[in-house]
Design an enzyme around this catalytic site. Structure first.
Site, PDB file in Angstrom:
ATOM      1  N   ASN A   1       3.249   8.790   1.727  1.00  0.00           N
ATOM      2  CA  ASN A   1       3.389   7.404   1.749  1.00  0.00           C
ATOM      3  C   ASN A   1       3.901   6.117   1.094  1.00  0.00           C
ATOM      4  O   ASN A   1       3.200   4.825   1.124  1.00  0.00           O
ATOM      5  CB  ASN A   1       3.221   7.661  -0.500  1.00  0.00           C
ATOM      6  CG  ASN A   1       2.511   6.545  -1.002  1.00  0.00           C
ATOM      7  OD1 ASN A   1       0.955   5.597  -0.748  1.00  0.00           O
ATOM      8  ND2 ASN A   1       3.506   5.444  -1.480  1.00  0.00           N
TER       9      ASN A   1
ATOM     10  N   LYS B   1       1.855   0.211  11.235  1.00  0.00           N
ATOM     11  CA  LYS B   1       0.883   1.060  10.409  1.00  0.00           C
ATOM     12  C   LYS B   1      -0.086   1.577  11.649  1.00  0.00           C
ATOM     13  O   LYS B   1      -0.838   2.447  11.525  1.00  0.00           O
ATOM     14  CB  LYS B   1      -0.496   0.203   9.531  1.00  0.00           C
ATOM     15  CG  LYS B   1       0.484   0.068   8.095  1.00  0.00           C
ATOM     16  CD  LYS B   1       0.867   1.196   8.061  1.00  0.00           C
ATOM     17  CE  LYS B   1       1.014   1.392   6.698  1.00  0.00           C
ATOM     18  NZ  LYS B   1       2.184   1.817   5.688  1.00  0.00           N
TER      19      LYS B   1
ATOM     20  N   ASP C   1      14.742   8.859  -0.682  1.00  0.00           N
ATOM     21  CA  ASP C   1      14.661   7.319   0.086  1.00  0.00           C
ATOM     22  C   ASP C   1      14.203   7.666   1.899  1.00  0.00           C
ATOM     23  O   ASP C   1      15.292   8.816   2.763  1.00  0.00           O
ATOM     24  CB  ASP C   1      16.123   6.635   0.022  1.00  0.00           C
ATOM     25  CG  ASP C   1      16.219   5.700   1.132  1.00  0.00           C
ATOM     26  OD1 ASP C   1      15.182   5.024   1.688  1.00  0.00           O
ATOM     27  OD2 ASP C   1      16.855   4.566   0.363  1.00  0.00           O
TER      28      ASP C   1
ATOM     29  N   THR D   1      -1.904  -3.863  -5.959  1.00  0.00           N
ATOM     30  CA  THR D   1       0.069  -2.684  -6.456  1.00  0.00           C
ATOM     31  C   THR D   1       0.536  -4.058  -5.858  1.00  0.00           C
ATOM     32  O   THR D   1       0.573  -4.893  -5.712  1.00  0.00           O
ATOM     33  CB  THR D   1       0.068  -1.576  -5.599  1.00  0.00           C
ATOM     34  OG1 THR D   1       0.110  -1.886  -4.188  1.00  0.00           O
ATOM     35  CG2 THR D   1      -1.512  -0.859  -5.486  1.00  0.00           C
TER      36      THR D   1
ATOM     37  N   TYR E   1       3.961  -5.954   9.465  1.00  0.00           N
ATOM     38  CA  TYR E   1       3.422  -4.866   9.111  1.00  0.00           C
ATOM     39  C   TYR E   1       1.641  -4.240   9.502  1.00  0.00           C
ATOM     40  O   TYR E   1       2.131  -2.722   9.388  1.00  0.00           O
ATOM     41  CB  TYR E   1       3.220  -5.186   7.970  1.00  0.00           C
ATOM     42  CG  TYR E   1       2.059  -4.755   7.177  1.00  0.00           C
ATOM     43  CD1 TYR E   1       2.433  -3.569   6.493  1.00  0.00           C
ATOM     44  CD2 TYR E   1       0.775  -3.943   7.000  1.00  0.00           C
ATOM     45  CE1 TYR E   1       2.394  -2.704   5.427  1.00  0.00           C
ATOM     46  CE2 TYR E   1       0.141  -3.475   5.993  1.00  0.00           C
ATOM     47  CZ  TYR E   1       0.594  -2.563   5.206  1.00  0.00           C
ATOM     48  OH  TYR E   1       0.276  -1.111   4.051  1.00  0.00           O
TER      49      TYR E   1
HETATM   50  N1  LIG Z   1      -2.679  -1.649  -1.674  1.00  0.00           N
HETATM   51  C1  LIG Z   1      -2.858  -1.845  -0.369  1.00  0.00           C
HETATM   52  O1  LIG Z   1      -3.691  -2.904  -0.786  1.00  0.00           O
HETATM   53  C2  LIG Z   1      -2.531  -0.909   0.512  1.00  0.00           C
HETATM   54  C3  LIG Z   1      -3.486  -1.241   1.643  1.00  0.00           C
HETATM   55  C4  LIG Z   1      -3.504  -0.461   2.860  1.00  0.00           C
HETATM   56  C5  LIG Z   1      -2.741   0.535   2.766  1.00  0.00           C
HETATM   57  N2  LIG Z   1      -0.929   0.583   1.897  1.00  0.00           N
HETATM   58  C6  LIG Z   1       0.641   1.615   1.899  1.00  0.00           C
HETATM   59  O2  LIG Z   1      -0.261   2.704   0.885  1.00  0.00           O
HETATM   60  C7  LIG Z   1       1.296   2.474   0.368  1.00  0.00           C
HETATM   61  C8  LIG Z   1       1.678   2.784  -0.893  1.00  0.00           C
HETATM   62  O3  LIG Z   1       1.765   1.354  -0.800  1.00  0.00           O
HETATM   63  P1  LIG Z   1       1.640   0.563  -2.751  1.00  0.00           P
HETATM   64  O4  LIG Z   1       0.428  -0.308  -2.270  1.00  0.00           O
HETATM   65  O5  LIG Z   1       1.134   1.535  -3.261  1.00  0.00           O
HETATM   66  O6  LIG Z   1       2.460  -0.293  -2.983  1.00  0.00           O
HETATM   67  P2  LIG Z   1       4.162  -0.197  -3.814  1.00  0.00           P
HETATM   68  O7  LIG Z   1       3.089  -0.232  -5.782  1.00  0.00           O
HETATM   69  O8  LIG Z   1       4.699  -1.558  -3.575  1.00  0.00           O
HETATM   70  O9  LIG Z   1       4.540   1.058  -3.486  1.00  0.00           O
HETATM   71  C9  LIG Z   1       5.208   1.339  -2.763  1.00  0.00           C
HETATM   72  C10 LIG Z   1       5.770   2.307  -3.046  1.00  0.00           C
HETATM   73  O10 LIG Z   1       7.344   3.474  -1.603  1.00  0.00           O
HETATM   74  C11 LIG Z   1       8.218   3.409  -2.065  1.00  0.00           C
HETATM   75  N3  LIG Z   1       8.985   2.912  -1.298  1.00  0.00           N
HETATM   76  C12 LIG Z   1       9.000   1.903  -0.312  1.00  0.00           C
HETATM   77  N4  LIG Z   1       9.950   2.003  -0.054  1.00  0.00           N
HETATM   78  C13 LIG Z   1      10.598   3.628   0.068  1.00  0.00           C
HETATM   79  C14 LIG Z   1      12.032   4.521   0.852  1.00  0.00           C
HETATM   80  N5  LIG Z   1      12.842   3.394   1.970  1.00  0.00           N
HETATM   81  N6  LIG Z   1      12.226   5.789   0.118  1.00  0.00           N
HETATM   82  C15 LIG Z   1      11.779   6.176  -0.679  1.00  0.00           C
HETATM   83  N7  LIG Z   1      10.251   5.092  -0.998  1.00  0.00           N
HETATM   84  C16 LIG Z   1       9.489   3.249  -0.747  1.00  0.00           C
HETATM   85  C17 LIG Z   1       8.480   2.599  -3.865  1.00  0.00           C
HETATM   86  O11 LIG Z   1       9.451   2.539  -4.145  1.00  0.00           O
HETATM   87  P3  LIG Z   1      10.600   1.672  -4.787  1.00  0.00           P
HETATM   88  O12 LIG Z   1      10.008   1.575  -6.596  1.00  0.00           O
HETATM   89  O13 LIG Z   1      11.559   1.786  -5.626  1.00  0.00           O
HETATM   90  O14 LIG Z   1       9.981   0.359  -4.208  1.00  0.00           O
HETATM   91  C18 LIG Z   1       7.066   2.724  -4.097  1.00  0.00           C
HETATM   92  O15 LIG Z   1       7.259   3.950  -4.686  1.00  0.00           O
HETATM   93  C19 LIG Z   1       2.111   1.894   1.686  1.00  0.00           C
HETATM   94  O16 LIG Z   1       2.100   2.949   3.292  1.00  0.00           O
HETATM   95  C20 LIG Z   1       1.528   0.613   2.076  1.00  0.00           C
HETATM   96  O17 LIG Z   1       1.447  -0.089   3.403  1.00  0.00           O
HETATM   97  C21 LIG Z   1      -1.558  -0.351   0.590  1.00  0.00           C
END
Ligand SMILES: NC(=O)c1ccc[n+]([C@@H]2O[C@H](COP(=O)([O-])OP(=O)(O)OC[C@H]3O[C@@H](n4cnc5c(N)ncnc54)[C@H](OP(=O)(O)O)[C@@H]3O)[C@@H](O)[C@H]2O)c1
Length: 246
Positions: A87, A169, A60, A200, A165
């Protein structure tokens, strides 16, 4: 030749999971960081079923005890770390409010994971990454963290004006540059990846890219050759690995 070791935080789903899959298919041993043991074990087992050497690591990013335990475990089991992908990230509803309607609490909550979590994990893992012959650190950022993008009135992201947010970033971008400068002269490269807008859980699957497309941007920076960049910001979607303005 022994397999490279890669740790991905928040790897139980979404872009993190797909990044673990891509790195694992490349032959790396992937350490599936997750805060939930059940979800992390499940994700590692799913990758294992595909022939990937995947192991769950309880992590975490807001909990110093799990970070320390993870680094000790990686040290005792592997002795070093080749790839660190920061990530894990959150984007709670309060993080999308207008600046004037954003509470300090909402800022703290988002920064705790998206910014302080990156620093805590990076500093804990750096001694292990320094033992790699070609360490790679990739911070998962966002186009919304780009001040150049967000301040361009002709850009499609311009109307999206929230505080927590996007600025978290921007901070990730700033610390990417700072770590890259700190580690200049070592084999370690530190870069920021924008996955683009991917479907996601974070956005209710509204994104128009797949998590695999997003993970590909991370993968490219995690597997850079020695002559690749450090302190760079890449991704976004038009073509993989596209340089982005800060
Ligand atoms: N999706 C997009 O369009 C997008 C665009 C730009 C950047 N991003 C970035 O990409 C990254 C991944 O996002 P995603 O879209 O794949 O979102 P997601 O499906 O919500 O996945 C987020 C992941 O982060 C984990 N997490 C959150 N808080 C945590 C903590 N305190 N310790 C450890 N793990 C933690 C979540 O675990 P749980 O399952 O336990 O919640 C999950 O595994 C993030 O940094 C996000 O800001 C995403």
């Amino acid at each position: 030749m022994t397999a490279q070791i890669a740790l991905i935080t928040g790897a139980n789903k979404g872009i993190g999971f797909e990044t673990a899959r891509l790195l694992g298919r490349e032959g790396m041993t992937v350490l599936v960081g997750a805060r939930s043991a059940g979800l992390g074990e499940e994700a590692a087992a799913a990758l294992g079923g595909e022939g990937v050497d995947a192991r769950f690591v309880h992590l975490d990013v807001t909990d110093p005890a799990t970070i320390e335990a993870a680094s000790k475990r990686i040290e005792s089991e592997h002795g070093h770390l080749d790839v660190l992908v920061n990530n894990a990230g959150i984007a709670p509803a309060a993080g999308w409010a207008a600046p004037s309607a954003t509470s300090v609490e909402a800022m703290r909550e988002v920064y705790e994971t998206n910014v302080f979590g990156v620093v805590a994990v990076t500093n804990a893992m750096l001694p292990l990454v320094r033992r790699s012959s070609a360490g790679r650190i990739v911070n998962v950022s966002s186009g919304l963290g780009s001040l150049a993008v967000m301040s361009d009135p002709s850009g499609e992201s311009f109307p999206m004006n929230s505080l927590a947010y996007p600025s978290s970033k921007t901070a990730v971008n700033a610390l990417t540059v700072a770590y890259a400068k700190d580690l200049a002269g070592t084999p370690i490269k530190v870069n920021a990846a924008d996955p683009g807008y991917c479907a996601t859980d974070m956005n209710g699957h509204a994104g128009f890219r797949t998590p695999v497309q997003g993970a590909t941007e991370v993968f490219l920076l995690a597997t850079l050759d020695d002559d690749g960049p450090t302190g760079a910001f890449r991704g976004g979607g038009e073509r993989p690995g596209r340089p982005l303005p800060w």
